[in-house]
Design a protein around this motif. Sequence first.
Motif, short mmCIF file in Angstrom:
data_model
loop_
_atom_site.label_atom_id
_atom_site.label_comp_id
_atom_site.label_asym_id
_atom_site.label_seq_id
_atom_site.Cartn_x
_atom_site.Cartn_y
_atom_site.Cartn_z
N ASN A 145 0.81 -1.22 0.00
CA ASN A 145 0.00 0.00 0.00
C ASN A 145 0.84 1.27 0.00
OD1 ASN A 145 -2.54 -1.41 0.20
ND2 ASN A 145 -1.99 -1.87 2.32
N ASP A 146 2.16 1.11 -0.03
CA ASP A 146 3.07 2.24 0.04
C ASP A 146 3.17 2.93 -1.33
OD1 ASP A 146 4.88 4.01 1.06
OD2 ASP A 146 6.49 2.56 1.36
N HIS A 147 3.89 4.05 -1.37
CA HIS A 147 4.17 4.83 -2.58
C HIS A 147 4.53 3.88 -3.74
CE1 HIS A 147 5.63 8.42 -4.75
NE2 HIS A 147 6.67 7.67 -5.12
N HIS A 148 3.76 3.90 -4.82
CA HIS A 148 3.87 2.90 -5.88
C HIS A 148 5.15 3.04 -6.69
CE1 HIS A 148 2.98 0.93 -9.78
NE2 HIS A 148 2.35 0.06 -9.01
N LEU A 149 5.88 1.93 -6.82
CA LEU A 149 7.11 1.91 -7.60
C LEU A 149 7.16 0.66 -8.48
CD1 LEU A 149 9.60 2.75 -4.70
CD2 LEU A 149 8.91 4.33 -6.53
N THR A 150 7.72 0.80 -9.68
CA THR A 150 8.03 -0.34 -10.54
C THR A 150 9.54 -0.49 -10.60
OG1 THR A 150 8.24 0.92 -12.60
CG2 THR A 150 6.01 0.24 -11.94
N TYR A 151 10.01 -1.55 -11.26
CA TYR A 151 11.46 -1.73 -11.36
C TYR A 151 12.10 -0.59 -12.16
CZ TYR A 151 10.53 -4.03 -15.92
OH TYR A 151 10.11 -4.33 -17.20
N ILE A 152 11.33 0.07 -13.03
CA ILE A 152 11.86 1.23 -13.77
C ILE A 152 12.20 2.36 -12.80
CG2 ILE A 152 11.35 2.95 -15.55
CD1 ILE A 152 9.37 0.80 -16.70
N HIS A 153 11.31 2.60 -11.84
CA HIS A 153 11.60 3.61 -10.81
C HIS A 153 12.82 3.22 -9.98
CE1 HIS A 153 7.08 4.19 -11.34
NE2 HIS A 153 7.60 5.34 -11.71
N LEU A 154 12.99 1.94 -9.71
CA LEU A 154 14.12 1.50 -8.90
C LEU A 154 15.44 1.84 -9.57
CD1 LEU A 154 13.02 -2.02 -7.56
CD2 LEU A 154 12.49 0.26 -6.67
N GLY A 155 15.50 1.70 -10.89
CA GLY A 155 16.73 2.06 -11.61
C GLY A 155 17.05 3.54 -11.46
N ILE A 156 16.04 4.38 -11.57
CA ILE A 156 16.23 5.82 -11.39
C ILE A 156 16.70 6.12 -9.97
CG2 ILE A 156 15.04 8.05 -11.35
CD1 ILE A 156 13.14 6.86 -13.52
N MET A 157 16.07 5.50 -9.00
CA MET A 157 16.46 5.70 -7.60
C MET A 157 17.90 5.28 -7.36
SD MET A 157 12.91 4.22 -6.03
CE MET A 157 13.53 3.97 -4.37
N ALA A 158 18.28 4.12 -7.91
CA ALA A 158 19.65 3.64 -7.74
C ALA A 158 20.65 4.64 -8.32
CB ALA A 158 19.82 2.27 -8.40
N SER A 159 20.34 5.17 -9.49
CA SER A 159 21.22 6.16 -10.13
C SER A 159 21.40 7.38 -9.25
CB SER A 159 20.65 6.57 -11.49
OG SER A 159 21.44 7.59 -12.07
N ILE A 160 20.31 7.91 -8.74
CA ILE A 160 20.37 9.13 -7.92
C ILE A 160 21.14 8.88 -6.63
CG2 ILE A 160 18.98 10.76 -6.59
CD1 ILE A 160 16.85 10.54 -8.82
N LEU A 161 20.83 7.80 -5.96
CA LEU A 161 21.47 7.52 -4.67
C LEU A 161 22.96 7.22 -4.81
CD1 LEU A 161 18.73 5.35 -2.92
CD2 LEU A 161 19.37 7.71 -2.37
N LEU A 162 23.34 6.45 -5.83
CA LEU A 162 24.75 6.09 -5.99
C LEU A 162 25.58 7.24 -6.54
CD1 LEU A 162 24.30 2.45 -7.35
CD2 LEU A 162 25.32 3.10 -5.15
#
Length: 211
Positions: free
Chosen positions: A42-59
Amino acid sequence: MKIALMLENSQAPKNAMVLSELNHVAGGLGHEVFNTGMTDENDHHLTYIHLGIMASILLNSKAVDFVVTGCGTGQGALMASNLHPGVVCGYCLEPSDAFLFNQINNGNAISLAFAKGFGWAGELNVRYIFEKAFTGARGEGYPVERVVPQQQNAAILNEVKAAVCKDVVSSLKAIDQELVKQAVGSTQFQECFFAHCQVPEIAEYVRTLID
C-alpha cells in the motif's frame, strides 16, 4: 558502508522479511541500511523502472555506497539499474553469484529474484546472498590464475560505461519527468537522499521535482 534496499510493487509484501535479513547481515557488520523502496503493497507505488532511477540518484550522489534491488525475476531491476551511469548491477540468484560478482566485477548494486524460485527457505537464500555480498575483500578476481585479466576487464568495462553514459543530471532530465518524480516521491527515499547526498547539483535537481 551505506546500503539502500529498494523493492517494487510486485514484491513489496516481502519487504519486511528482506529488510530483516539485510539488517541481520549488513547491520551486524556495521553497515547502515536504508529502506528506500516500498515498505508494503500500500506504500508509494514503484516499478522496477523507478528502482533504476532511484539507484542512479542515490549512488551518483554518494548518498549510499551500495544498492540491493530486485523484482519478481530480478531481470527487470537489473536492466533498469544498468541503464544508468555510475550503476554497476549484478544478478544474484544464489550466494555464489554474489561472491563472484564481488570478486570479478566489483560493482555497486545487486538485483535479486524475489518471486521466481523463491520457495521454501527463500529467506535463507537471501541471507546467504547478503553474507557473500558484504563480507570479505572485493575485486580480487577469480579464479586465482585469472586475477590480473579479470581486474583489467572490470576496469575497462567501467571506463566504457563512463564513456557512453556521461552526465547524470542530463540523463535524468532526458527521461519522462513524471517517472523521475514518482521515483523520488517517497518519504523514505527523500530522508535517505537529502541526509547523505554529497553532490549539490543532483540535490538541486531532485528538489525541483518535489517542491
